[in-house]
Enzyme design. Structure first.
Site, PDB file in Angstrom:
ATOM      1  N   VAL A  61      -0.013   3.249  -3.764  1.00 28.44           N
ATOM      2  CA  VAL A  61      -1.314   2.595  -3.908  1.00 28.44           C
ATOM      3  C   VAL A  61      -1.583   2.291  -5.380  1.00 28.44           C
ATOM      4  O   VAL A  61      -1.191   3.050  -6.263  1.00 28.44           O
ATOM      5  CB  VAL A  61      -2.431   3.539  -3.383  1.00 28.44           C
ATOM      6  CG1 VAL A  61      -3.794   2.914  -3.525  1.00 28.44           C
ATOM      7  CG2 VAL A  61      -2.166   3.943  -1.955  1.00 28.44           C
ATOM      8  N   CYS A  62      -2.265   1.169  -5.633  1.00 29.31           N
ATOM      9  CA  CYS A  62      -2.789   0.852  -6.961  1.00 29.31           C
ATOM     10  C   CYS A  62      -4.153   0.196  -6.772  1.00 29.31           C
ATOM     11  O   CYS A  62      -4.763   0.342  -5.718  1.00 29.31           O
ATOM     12  CB  CYS A  62      -1.824  -0.045  -7.741  1.00 29.31           C
ATOM     13  SG  CYS A  62      -1.676  -1.714  -7.099  1.00 29.31           S
ATOM     14  N   ALA A  63      -4.623  -0.534  -7.751  1.00 31.73           N
ATOM     15  CA  ALA A  63      -5.950  -1.149  -7.654  1.00 31.73           C
ATOM     16  C   ALA A  63      -5.973  -2.321  -6.686  1.00 31.73           C
ATOM     17  O   ALA A  63      -6.866  -2.433  -5.855  1.00 31.73           O
ATOM     18  CB  ALA A  63      -6.430  -1.593  -9.036  1.00 31.73           C
TER      19      ALA A  63
ATOM     20  N   THR B 242      -6.759   0.044  -3.695  1.00 31.59           N
ATOM     21  CA  THR B 242      -7.995   0.808  -3.521  1.00 31.59           C
ATOM     22  C   THR B 242      -9.208  -0.106  -3.419  1.00 31.59           C
ATOM     23  O   THR B 242     -10.218   0.272  -2.831  1.00 31.59           O
ATOM     24  CB  THR B 242      -8.209   1.814  -4.670  1.00 31.59           C
ATOM     25  OG1 THR B 242      -8.151   1.122  -5.914  1.00 31.59           O
ATOM     26  CG2 THR B 242      -7.173   2.915  -4.644  1.00 31.59           C
TER      27      THR B 242
END
Length: 191
Positions: free
Chosen positions: A65-67, A93
């Protein structure tokens, strides 16, 4: 595996109990809110964590996961090149929060910093304004700064990479402390 498997926020949430979630954002971004239970291993530390991530992948599915999804796709490619199959959270996210799912924030010590995209926009804007201002006040050659940033932004969009983000990620407020990364890897091993 050349293209990482992508999970939507709803599917990821329903499978959260069975996934090992790795957040590849900077520690400051992670502190601002992350998928519940996610472990923070910044993108530039992924290679260091390969044995532990491989071990986690051998025990179950790994979600990266990242932004927004770009860094996690890059991390998934690095992991795939090393024989580790993973999935990425579509939209990162941001999509997770937009779907109404809660974000977890660390208790106490960790301080949230601006997201990497915001840091890049601020830095690029500042350098462009500085180049224009110095070009008007001192010498027109300073406008090359502004042109350089513009060229970098175009290159970044065309390649879906960001050299400025890579440089900003090396700043102290964007890097994990050695003890923090060691603690994260210990927690990853115990899952």
């Amino acid at each position: 595996m050349t293209t990482p498997l992508t999970l939507g926020a709803g599917e990821a949430r329903s499978r959260l109990h069975e996934l090992t979630v790795i957040d590849v954002r900077t520690p400051g971004e992670y502190a601002g809110g992350h998928v519940p239970g996610a472990l923070n291993i910044p993108l530039d530390q992924i290679r260091h964590a390969l044995p532990d991530i491989r071990h986690a992948a051998d025990r179950g599915d790994v979600l990266v996961v990242c932004a927004s999804g770009a860094r996690s796709e890059n991390a998934c490619r690095v992991l795939a090149d090393n024989g580790i199959d993973t999935a990425t959270l579509s939209g990162g996210t941001g999509a997770w929060a937009a779907a109404g799912h809660d974000l977890q924030r660390p208790q106490g010590g960790a301080r949230a910093t601006w997201g990497m995209e915001r840091q890049v926009r601020f830095t690029a804007g500042t350098v462009v304004l500085l180049g224009l201002l110095l070009g008007v006040l001192l010498h027109p050659a300073f406008q090359i700064l502004s042109a350089g940033i513009a060229a970098g932004l175009v290159f970044s969009a065309l390649t879906n990479t960001c050299g400025m983000a890579a440089m900003l990620a090396k700043l102290p407020h964007n890097r994990p402390g050695r003890a923090d990364l060691d603690d994260t890897l210990t927690r990853l091993r115990s899952r």
